[in-house]
Scaffold this motif. Structure first.
Motif, PDB file in Angstrom:
ATOM      1  N   HIS A   1       2.004  -1.613   6.542  1.00 20.16           N
ATOM      2  CA  HIS A   1       1.556  -2.278   5.364  1.00 20.16           C
ATOM      3  C   HIS A   1      -0.221  -2.096   5.062  1.00 20.16           C
ATOM      4  N   THR A   2      -0.599  -2.676   3.744  1.00 21.58           N
ATOM      5  CA  THR A   2      -1.716  -2.469   3.433  1.00 21.58           C
ATOM      6  C   THR A   2      -2.883  -3.282   4.335  1.00 21.58           C
ATOM      7  N   HIS A   3      -2.325  -4.288   5.198  1.00 21.24           N
ATOM      8  CA  HIS A   3      -3.015  -4.919   6.270  1.00 21.24           C
ATOM      9  C   HIS A   3      -3.433  -3.521   7.842  1.00 21.24           C
ATOM     10  N   HIS A   4      -2.046  -3.307   8.031  1.00 21.52           N
ATOM     11  CA  HIS A   4      -2.484  -2.195   8.689  1.00 21.52           C
ATOM     12  C   HIS A   4      -3.488  -0.783   8.286  1.00 21.52           C
ATOM     13  N   ILE A   5      -4.121  -0.720   6.728  1.00 23.95           N
ATOM     14  CA  ILE A   5      -4.557   0.127   6.818  1.00 23.95           C
ATOM     15  C   ILE A   5      -6.111  -0.256   7.140  1.00 23.95           C
ATOM     16  N   ILE A   6      -6.612  -1.737   6.318  1.00 27.83           N
ATOM     17  CA  ILE A   6      -7.769  -2.252   6.578  1.00 27.83           C
ATOM     18  C   ILE A   6      -8.055  -2.166   8.523  1.00 27.83           C
ATOM     19  N   GLN A   7      -7.126  -2.496   9.381  1.00 31.06           N
ATOM     20  CA  GLN A   7      -6.816  -2.467  10.899  1.00 31.06           C
ATOM     21  C   GLN A   7      -7.368  -0.985  11.558  1.00 31.06           C
ATOM     22  N   CYS A   8      -6.812  -0.499  10.670  1.00 29.88           N
ATOM     23  CA  CYS A   8      -7.233   1.115  11.117  1.00 29.88           C
ATOM     24  C   CYS A   8      -8.631   1.646  10.414  1.00 29.88           C
ATOM     25  N   ILE A   9      -8.961   0.859   9.237  1.00 33.58           N
ATOM     26  CA  ILE A   9     -10.623   1.472   8.857  1.00 33.58           C
ATOM     27  C   ILE A   9     -11.479   0.545  10.543  1.00 33.58           C
TER      28      ILE A   9
ATOM     29  N   ALA B   1      -0.473   6.893  13.453  1.00 36.22           N
ATOM     30  CA  ALA B   1       0.903   7.338  12.402  1.00 36.22           C
ATOM     31  C   ALA B   1       1.375   6.211  12.457  1.00 36.22           C
ATOM     32  N   SER B   2       2.563   6.117  10.957  1.00 36.49           N
ATOM     33  CA  SER B   2       4.215   5.282  10.449  1.00 36.49           C
ATOM     34  C   SER B   2       3.085   3.802  10.669  1.00 36.49           C
TER      35      SER B   2
ATOM     36  N   LEU C   1       2.664   5.707   0.389  1.00 35.98           N
ATOM     37  CA  LEU C   1       1.906   5.447  -1.255  1.00 35.98           C
ATOM     38  C   LEU C   1       2.106   3.936  -1.872  1.00 35.98           C
ATOM     39  N   GLU C   2       2.851   2.966  -1.085  1.00 37.64           N
ATOM     40  CA  GLU C   2       2.808   1.418  -1.891  1.00 37.64           C
ATOM     41  C   GLU C   2       2.316   0.334  -0.949  1.00 37.64           C
ATOM     42  N   ALA C   3       1.613   1.328   0.351  1.00 40.35           N
ATOM     43  CA  ALA C   3       0.646   0.470   1.380  1.00 40.35           C
ATOM     44  C   ALA C   3      -0.680   0.505   0.750  1.00 40.35           C
ATOM     45  N   ILE C   4      -0.929   2.156   0.641  1.00 43.34           N
ATOM     46  CA  ILE C   4      -2.103   2.411  -0.268  1.00 43.34           C
ATOM     47  C   ILE C   4      -2.279   1.727  -1.947  1.00 43.34           C
ATOM     48  N   LYS C   5      -1.525   1.378  -1.848  1.00 41.29           N
ATOM     49  CA  LYS C   5      -1.116   1.231  -3.679  1.00 41.29           C
ATOM     50  C   LYS C   5      -1.909  -1.082  -3.376  1.00 41.29           C
ATOM     51  N   GLY C   6      -1.266  -1.398  -2.072  1.00 42.24           N
ATOM     52  CA  GLY C   6      -1.412  -2.845  -1.940  1.00 42.24           C
ATOM     53  C   GLY C   6      -3.260  -2.780  -2.193  1.00 42.24           C
ATOM     54  N   LEU C   7      -3.820  -1.489  -1.607  1.00 41.36           N
ATOM     55  CA  LEU C   7      -5.195  -1.607  -1.467  1.00 41.36           C
ATOM     56  C   LEU C   7      -6.022  -1.989  -2.840  1.00 41.36           C
ATOM     57  N   LEU C   8      -5.234  -2.311  -3.838  1.00 39.19           N
ATOM     58  CA  LEU C   8      -5.999  -2.301  -4.937  1.00 39.19           C
ATOM     59  C   LEU C   8      -5.484  -3.634  -6.023  1.00 39.19           C
ATOM     60  N   LYS C   9      -4.846  -4.297  -5.031  1.00 39.60           N
ATOM     61  CA  LYS C   9      -4.125  -5.627  -4.874  1.00 39.60           C
ATOM     62  C   LYS C   9      -4.910  -6.970  -4.260  1.00 39.60           C
ATOM     63  N   HIS C  10      -6.166  -7.452  -5.178  1.00 39.27           N
ATOM     64  CA  HIS C  10      -6.045  -8.420  -4.676  1.00 39.27           C
ATOM     65  C   HIS C  10      -6.946 -10.088  -5.530  1.00 39.27           C
ATOM     66  N   PRO C  11      -6.941 -10.904  -5.436  1.00 43.81           N
ATOM     67  CA  PRO C  11      -6.889 -12.229  -6.623  1.00 43.81           C
ATOM     68  C   PRO C  11      -7.786 -12.505  -6.779  1.00 43.81           C
TER      69      PRO C  11
ATOM     70  N   VAL D   1      -8.365   9.229  10.336  1.00 41.61           N
ATOM     71  CA  VAL D   1      -7.135   9.610   9.078  1.00 41.61           C
ATOM     72  C   VAL D   1      -6.022   8.692   9.425  1.00 41.61           C
ATOM     73  N   ALA D   2      -5.102   8.624   8.386  1.00 39.62           N
ATOM     74  CA  ALA D   2      -3.848   7.723   8.452  1.00 39.62           C
ATOM     75  C   ALA D   2      -2.844   7.945   7.959  1.00 39.62           C
ATOM     76  N   THR D   3      -1.675   7.722   8.565  1.00 42.23           N
ATOM     77  CA  THR D   3      -0.104   8.035   7.657  1.00 42.23           C
ATOM     78  C   THR D   3       0.431   7.260   7.091  1.00 42.23           C
ATOM     79  N   CYS D   4       0.433   6.709   5.725  1.00 43.94           N
ATOM     80  CA  CYS D   4       0.752   5.449   5.255  1.00 43.94           C
ATOM     81  C   CYS D   4       1.744   6.030   4.178  1.00 43.94           C
TER      82      CYS D   4
END
Length: 65
Positions: free
Chosen positions: A18-26, A14-15, A37-47, A32-35
């Protein structure tokens, strides 16, 4: 599964902020994670994704005028 009592347990992360935190949860196996939308959208961004898209669009414009 909790071996002591036989309960099926799921982990809720919960809570997340940041996108990096989502990756750490995985990585640690959260179910399940509560986060926001901006953090989720960040998963789509990669150089490499950005570079590939730029190349694709450039090639498309060159071929299709």
């Amino acid at each position: 599964m909790n071996l002591t009592y036989g309960f099926e347990t799921q982990v809720l992360a919960a809570s997340i902020r940041h996108t990096h935190h989502i990756i750490q949860c995985i990585e640690v196996g959260a179910d399940v994670a509560t986060c926001p939308l901006e953090a989720i959208k960040g998963l789509l961004k990669h150089p490499l994704t950005d570079a590939g898209l730029a190349t694709f669009l450039s090639d498309y414009k060159r071929v299709n005028g």
